[in-house]
Scaffold this motif. Structure first.
Motif, mmCIF file in Angstrom:
data_model
loop_
_atom_site.group_PDB
_atom_site.id
_atom_site.type_symbol
_atom_site.label_atom_id
_atom_site.label_comp_id
_atom_site.label_asym_id
_atom_site.label_seq_id
_atom_site.Cartn_x
_atom_site.Cartn_y
_atom_site.Cartn_z
ATOM 1 N N ARG A 57 0.854 -1.182 0.000
ATOM 2 C CA ARG A 57 0.000 0.000 0.000
ATOM 3 C C ARG A 57 0.886 1.226 0.000
ATOM 4 N N ARG A 58 0.555 2.216 -0.828
ATOM 5 C CA ARG A 58 1.376 3.426 -0.943
ATOM 6 C C ARG A 58 0.496 4.646 -0.727
ATOM 7 N N ALA A 59 0.808 5.424 0.308
ATOM 8 C CA ALA A 59 0.039 6.637 0.589
ATOM 9 C C ALA A 59 0.911 7.615 1.367
ATOM 10 N N ALA A 60 0.582 8.888 1.238
ATOM 11 C CA ALA A 60 1.271 9.938 1.997
ATOM 12 C C ALA A 60 0.216 10.742 2.738
ATOM 13 N N GLU A 61 0.557 11.165 3.937
ATOM 14 C CA GLU A 61 -0.387 11.896 4.778
ATOM 15 C C GLU A 61 0.264 13.126 5.379
ATOM 16 N N SER A 62 -0.554 14.142 5.600
ATOM 17 C CA SER A 62 -0.122 15.363 6.265
ATOM 18 C C SER A 62 -1.361 16.104 6.738
ATOM 19 N N ALA A 63 -1.225 16.852 7.813
ATOM 20 C CA ALA A 63 -2.330 17.679 8.301
ATOM 21 C C ALA A 63 -2.676 18.766 7.289
ATOM 22 N N ALA A 64 -1.759 19.070 6.376
ATOM 23 C CA ALA A 64 -1.998 20.097 5.360
ATOM 24 C C ALA A 64 -2.801 19.567 4.177
ATOM 25 N N PHE A 65 -2.860 18.232 4.006
ATOM 26 C CA PHE A 65 -3.551 17.633 2.876
ATOM 27 C C PHE A 65 -5.059 17.585 3.111
ATOM 28 N N ALA A 66 -5.828 17.795 2.054
ATOM 29 C CA ALA A 66 -7.284 17.680 2.139
ATOM 30 C C ALA A 66 -7.686 16.214 2.324
ATOM 31 N N GLU A 67 -6.855 15.292 1.838
ATOM 32 C CA GLU A 67 -7.076 13.855 1.992
ATOM 33 C C GLU A 67 -5.727 13.160 1.853
ATOM 34 N N SER A 68 -5.690 11.857 2.109
ATOM 35 C CA SER A 68 -4.447 11.115 1.918
ATOM 36 C C SER A 68 -4.081 11.111 0.439
ATOM 37 N N ALA A 69 -2.806 11.185 0.169
ATOM 38 C CA ALA A 69 -2.326 11.146 -1.221
ATOM 39 C C ALA A 69 -2.050 9.698 -1.584
ATOM 40 N N ARG A 70 -2.766 9.189 -2.576
ATOM 41 C CA ARG A 70 -2.503 7.840 -3.065
ATOM 42 C C ARG A 70 -1.328 7.916 -4.034
#
Length: 131
Positions: A57-70
């Motif tokens: 599974r590949r995803a990136a997350e940040s409090a600045a993102f509107a959603e997780s980046a796939r």
């Protein structure tokens, strides 16, 4: 002619700043999360790049993102939240069993006004009028 020179130099400086990747923290194997452009405004779309990202599974997350980046392959695109404040936000990417870290800088200010000559720069005009 001077205004044209200043405009060309200013455009080059802005372009160079937008093309540079964000500073990031390296993972165990020397790779890290990059966010492009280096400094982004709220509500804009950014590219997240994780050079060492493979498998699972590949995803990136940040409090600045509107959603997780796939992440598709080693990169993905994601929108920043519209109401996010200026600052530096951590970005964490998960690729299979590995975790990578980096940072994203959000700015609510435009960078180009400081490059303009005084008569064209509203911030400078206000500051000079206050004297």
């Amino acid at each position: 002619m001077r205004l044209l020179s200043i405009t060309v130099v200013g455009a080059a400086v802005v372009a160079a700043g937008l093309a540079a990747p964000v500073s990031s923290e390296a993972g165990a194997d020397g790779t890290a999360v990059r966010v492009e452009p280096q400094v982004a405004r709220p509500g804009t779309r950014v590219k997240v790049v994780v050079p060492g990202c493979t498998g699972g599974r590949r995803a990136a997350e940040s409090a600045a993102f509107a959603e997780s980046a796939r992440l598709k392959g080693r990169s993905g695109r994601v929108d920043l939240k519209h109401g996010i404040g200026a600052g530096t936000y951590p970005v964490t990417a998960h690729c299979g069993g590995r975790t990578y870290a980096g940072r994203l800088t959000v700015s609510t200010e435009r960078s180009w006004p400081s490059l303009l000559p005084g008569a064209l720069n509203p911030q400078m005009a206000r500051a000079q009028g206050d004297r």
